[in-house]
Design a protein around this motif. Sequence first.
Motif, PDB file in Angstrom:
ATOM      1  N   LYS A  24      55.055  17.665  50.859  1.00  0.00           N
ATOM      2  CA  LYS A  24      55.480  18.615  49.830  1.00  0.00           C
ATOM      3  C   LYS A  24      56.882  18.229  49.404  1.00  0.00           C
ATOM      4  CE  LYS A  24      55.870  23.585  49.100  1.00  0.00           C
ATOM      5  NZ  LYS A  24      57.287  23.921  49.125  1.00  0.00           N
ATOM      6  N   ASP A  25      56.944  17.434  48.369  1.00  0.00           N
ATOM      7  CA  ASP A  25      58.214  16.876  47.926  1.00  0.00           C
ATOM      8  C   ASP A  25      58.150  16.687  46.418  1.00  0.00           C
ATOM      9  OD1 ASP A  25      60.722  15.729  48.020  1.00  0.00           O
ATOM     10  OD2 ASP A  25      60.185  14.171  49.442  1.00  0.00           O
ATOM     11  N   PHE A  26      59.264  16.362  45.825  1.00  0.00           N
ATOM     12  CA  PHE A  26      59.301  16.045  44.404  1.00  0.00           C
ATOM     13  C   PHE A  26      59.042  14.547  44.270  1.00  0.00           C
ATOM     14  CE2 PHE A  26      61.669  19.973  44.693  1.00  0.00           C
ATOM     15  CZ  PHE A  26      61.205  20.685  43.608  1.00  0.00           C
ATOM     16  N   ILE A  27      57.778  14.162  44.145  1.00  0.00           N
ATOM     17  CA  ILE A  27      57.386  12.759  44.049  1.00  0.00           C
ATOM     18  C   ILE A  27      57.392  12.376  42.572  1.00  0.00           C
ATOM     19  CG2 ILE A  27      55.597  11.045  44.528  1.00  0.00           C
ATOM     20  CD1 ILE A  27      56.496  12.186  47.134  1.00  0.00           C
ATOM     21  N   TYR A  28      58.332  11.548  42.176  1.00  0.00           N
ATOM     22  CA  TYR A  28      58.457  11.139  40.783  1.00  0.00           C
ATOM     23  C   TYR A  28      58.350   9.623  40.630  1.00  0.00           C
ATOM     24  CZ  TYR A  28      63.038  10.451  42.742  1.00  0.00           C
ATOM     25  OH  TYR A  28      64.060  10.059  43.570  1.00  0.00           O
ATOM     26  N   ASP A  29      58.189   8.920  41.758  1.00  0.00           N
ATOM     27  CA  ASP A  29      58.086   7.462  41.774  1.00  0.00           C
ATOM     28  C   ASP A  29      56.960   7.107  42.740  1.00  0.00           C
ATOM     29  OD1 ASP A  29      58.429   4.720  42.515  1.00  0.00           O
ATOM     30  OD2 ASP A  29      60.532   4.816  41.922  1.00  0.00           O
ATOM     31  N   GLU A  30      56.007   6.293  42.295  1.00  0.00           N
ATOM     32  CA  GLU A  30      54.853   5.967  43.139  1.00  0.00           C
ATOM     33  C   GLU A  30      55.267   5.349  44.470  1.00  0.00           C
ATOM     34  OE1 GLU A  30      51.494   3.962  41.363  1.00  0.00           O
ATOM     35  OE2 GLU A  30      51.793   5.071  39.497  1.00  0.00           O
ATOM     36  N   SER A  34      54.430   6.169  49.707  1.00  0.00           N
ATOM     37  CA  SER A  34      54.198   5.460  50.968  1.00  0.00           C
ATOM     38  C   SER A  34      55.300   5.684  52.007  1.00  0.00           C
ATOM     39  CB  SER A  34      54.021   3.963  50.703  1.00  0.00           C
ATOM     40  OG  SER A  34      55.184   3.440  50.100  1.00  0.00           O
ATOM     41  N   GLU A  35      56.245   6.568  51.748  1.00  0.00           N
ATOM     42  CA  GLU A  35      57.314   6.834  52.716  1.00  0.00           C
ATOM     43  C   GLU A  35      56.791   7.416  54.023  1.00  0.00           C
ATOM     44  OE1 GLU A  35      61.270   7.639  50.020  1.00  0.00           O
ATOM     45  OE2 GLU A  35      59.982   9.338  50.496  1.00  0.00           O
ATOM     46  N   VAL A  36      55.755   8.214  53.924  1.00  0.00           N
ATOM     47  CA  VAL A  36      55.150   8.803  55.122  1.00  0.00           C
ATOM     48  C   VAL A  36      53.679   9.082  54.826  1.00  0.00           C
ATOM     49  CG1 VAL A  36      55.727  11.200  54.522  1.00  0.00           C
ATOM     50  CG2 VAL A  36      55.398  10.580  56.902  1.00  0.00           C
ATOM     51  N   GLN A  37      52.835   8.808  55.814  1.00  0.00           N
ATOM     52  CA  GLN A  37      51.409   9.088  55.637  1.00  0.00           C
ATOM     53  C   GLN A  37      51.177  10.586  55.824  1.00  0.00           C
ATOM     54  OE1 GLN A  37      49.042   6.983  54.623  1.00  0.00           O
ATOM     55  NE2 GLN A  37      47.583   8.657  54.620  1.00  0.00           N
ATOM     56  N   ILE A  61      46.072   4.960  49.244  1.00  0.00           N
ATOM     57  CA  ILE A  61      46.719   4.873  50.564  1.00  0.00           C
ATOM     58  C   ILE A  61      46.253   5.992  51.504  1.00  0.00           C
ATOM     59  CG2 ILE A  61      48.707   3.516  49.811  1.00  0.00           C
ATOM     60  CD1 ILE A  61      50.344   6.077  49.705  1.00  0.00           C
ATOM     61  N   GLY A  62      45.126   6.612  51.158  1.00  0.00           N
ATOM     62  CA  GLY A  62      44.486   7.547  52.077  1.00  0.00           C
ATOM     63  C   GLY A  62      44.963   8.982  52.027  1.00  0.00           C
TER      64      GLY A  62
END
Length: 159
Positions: A24-30, A34-37, A61-62
């Motif tokens: 649960k983060d502000f993901i704005y870059d693909e 992959s920082e954490v599974q 990436i699952g």
Amino acid sequence: MNNHKGALENALIAQRAGLPVVRKDFIYDERKLSEVQADLVLLIAALNIDLDDFIAAARAIGMEPLVEAHSEEELERALETEAKIIGINNRNLKTLEIDLGTFERLAPRAKEAGVFLVAESGVHSPEDARRMAQAGADALLVGTELMVGPERLRKINRL
């Protein structure tokens, strides 16, 4: 456990304990995917990201995407994708105001589309949880309330 309650290493601790993990983060870059599974990754329509590309990248990436909307326009964008799980955030990210009526207003359109529907933010009591369930929530995303007192999960779960 890291004192910062949103630290990525806490996700690793939860995974080792066998718990499901929501990124649960502000993901704005693909590349941030992959920082954490995680089991689920939050993709926020308000960030104006290419939802289709991010959904495909997450699944590659699952991770299953949880696409979040707060407005009619964002919900329609989310419903145009291959997302199977859609969250309706009761918190306006611009003003931070919370209104459970947001979910109640948008849920019928999402339920009509047949997605798994998550009510996000603003659930502080069993009554709030019941209200969201009655409006069509298949699940609740409860964060802040549990950070204040993890024991409150027992009360919220008594539906």
